[in-house]
Design an enzyme around this catalytic site. Sequence first.
Site, mmCIF file in Angstrom:
data_model
loop_
_atom_site.group_PDB
_atom_site.id
_atom_site.type_symbol
_atom_site.label_atom_id
_atom_site.label_comp_id
_atom_site.label_asym_id
_atom_site.label_seq_id
_atom_site.Cartn_x
_atom_site.Cartn_y
_atom_site.Cartn_z
ATOM 1 N N ILE A 145 63.046 100.023 45.009
ATOM 2 C CA ILE A 145 62.469 100.766 43.831
ATOM 3 C C ILE A 145 63.392 101.892 43.591
ATOM 4 C CG2 ILE A 145 60.920 102.216 45.104
ATOM 5 C CD1 ILE A 145 59.016 102.223 42.672
ATOM 6 N N GLY A 146 64.039 102.078 44.624
ATOM 7 C CA GLY A 146 65.502 103.030 44.513
ATOM 8 C C GLY A 146 66.630 102.640 45.408
ATOM 9 N N GLY A 147 66.731 101.451 45.677
ATOM 10 C CA GLY A 147 67.596 100.781 46.808
ATOM 11 C C GLY A 147 66.912 100.310 48.113
ATOM 12 N N SER A 148 65.752 100.002 48.128
ATOM 13 C CA SER A 148 65.094 99.508 49.350
ATOM 14 C C SER A 148 65.488 98.223 49.993
ATOM 15 C CB SER A 148 63.503 99.818 49.247
ATOM 16 O OG SER A 148 63.365 101.186 49.083
ATOM 17 N N LYS B 119 58.340 91.632 54.378
ATOM 18 C CA LYS B 119 58.000 93.279 54.637
ATOM 19 C C LYS B 119 56.651 93.589 54.630
ATOM 20 C CE LYS B 119 59.597 97.455 52.177
ATOM 21 N NZ LYS B 119 60.394 98.019 51.013
ATOM 22 N N SER C 137 63.339 101.297 52.393
ATOM 23 C CA SER C 137 62.367 101.276 53.191
ATOM 24 C C SER C 137 62.386 99.762 53.739
ATOM 25 C CB SER C 137 60.902 101.413 52.239
ATOM 26 O OG SER C 137 60.981 100.680 51.243
ATOM 27 N N SER C 138 63.106 98.742 53.241
ATOM 28 C CA SER C 138 63.087 97.557 54.079
ATOM 29 C C SER C 138 63.768 97.342 55.212
ATOM 30 C CB SER C 138 63.509 96.519 53.054
ATOM 31 O OG SER C 138 62.794 96.522 51.823
#
Length: 576
Positions: free
Chosen positions: A230-233, A134, A209-210
């Site tokens: 950090i929240g589902g990335s 990433k 975000s990934s």
Amino acid sequence: PSAALVLLCSSAATVVIWKWLGKRQIQKKMEEARRTRDEGVKKMAKAVQQFREQVPSVQTDSILSLPLLELTRRLQEGSLSPKTVLYTYLEKALEVTQQTNCVRHFIPECEEQLQEIQQQREKGLLYGIPVSIKDHIGHKGHLSTCGLVQCLGTPVQEDSVLVKVLKRQGAIPFAMTNVSQSLFNYDCSNPIFGQTLNPFNHQKSPGGSSGGEGALIAGGGSILGIGSDIGGSIRLPSSFCGLCGLKPTAKRLRWTSVWHTHLLNVNVCSHPTPVPCTLGPMARDVDSLALCMKALLCEEMFQLDPTVPPIPFDEEVYSSSAPLRVGYYDTDGYFPLPPCMRRAVRETKEALQAAGHQLVPFSPPRIHYVMTELFLKTFFADGGRAWLDVFTGGIVDPNLKSQVNCCKIPRLGKKLLALILKPLCSLKKLKNVAMISTCRSVKEMWNHHHQIEAYHTEFIARWKELQLDVVLCPVLGPAFTTGYPGKLLTAISSTMLYNVLNFPAGVVPVSTVTEADEEELKLYQGCCDDPWDQTLKQAVAGAVGLPVAVQCVALPWREELCLRFMKEVETLCSGK
């Protein structure tokens, strides 16, 4: 008066010119970054062409079809060469990124790493395996941008701990993938490098975000990637792209990037918070995730960073076949997911029962409270001011403008906005939309940290009371149409819960969206058929044939058990 008027006009003109010059400077930085990326693509394409001319008989499709474990075996025994594998995946990655815009930058030093691994005395567990990483994971000599203009200046001075360990194990980092701007969105776009598309449907997002990792691996351009969550990335791109992805317990793996030194005080992935960021693997199957974790949890990792618990991978737990006691739920009661995602949980539950596992209904406590008071309050404790700082001197991505504009509203304005919106939406979503949960003092911040710890205790107590080994639950999906994730921040309750708890959680694809699912979606009303429920309905429409996944969860530091459960689900649902 005339002199004053002239002075006023000249001042206004100066301000306009100053702003124009500032915007022009930003545009130049962005254009230079894109030019550097494009030149790197051309150089890599030329290197691939030269290899193809030298070795025209390479069976590309055969190599790309090999699972990671089989590819590793052939590299170890010498029936395939690392060079052949590297250039095969480079060629495919060039094709995939041309279609989806998933690669932010190729790593030309991969050719140097190719030479170095052939000189190593011992072949590491990932010997010769091309690995994508990433954007914000530090690699020496390359930028870690997070899609932000202010990060375009200084390349990373040394490899991050994780990259060092990958190289020590014989892996070859070859590409850095695109991300959502500031990593705080589960779409995948930024003003510098643009929008990444889902390889299965270019109208859909790969998640974020990934998302660059998700698109590259799902498109066949990488066999193993490293994302962050950090929240589902990690889990959301895995869900949207039909991959397996693992979010480990924070600090089970170590990473250090330019983020730690360049934007330490403003970035959510490096700033110390009670909801920590963690790195994890993404791949096409669970065995690949297990091999990656086994390779990373080595003495090299523990020596490079003594703060990482020296806990090697427990192969015995991962290989166990003992029946499991599985808690399950198909909705958390906060943001009801589309029918196909709930169907996936029910069908997986039935398959697990038929295989001899014990299934127990489980209900996670107080999700409304967790979402509003624990998760969002962690990141917007200061009203979002620290987050807004990362956009200074840059351009805000359109997918983030609603959140950014919301953070700019004064506290009193947010309260008035909440009153105006009250007739339009449910109260549980209202506070999140207005983002009025802030910590106004140090004492309030300490109390917030205590509330998170108290919730940990409450959740584990309920888990232990039911004597659970693992939990089966839904994950957000199927893939959203591009642009929609920015409108539905609060829809990630299914994944963010396990960031708050810091539990290992993974995603496994188990099915695809059917015509029947699409028909049932037309009747979807969510909690109260409010604008947010309607927006979710629009976001996932037109997804027939796209992947459908479930989420598997274990207690902290039990990554091997989580992976073992994921493997069981994968095996039972492989026919679908």
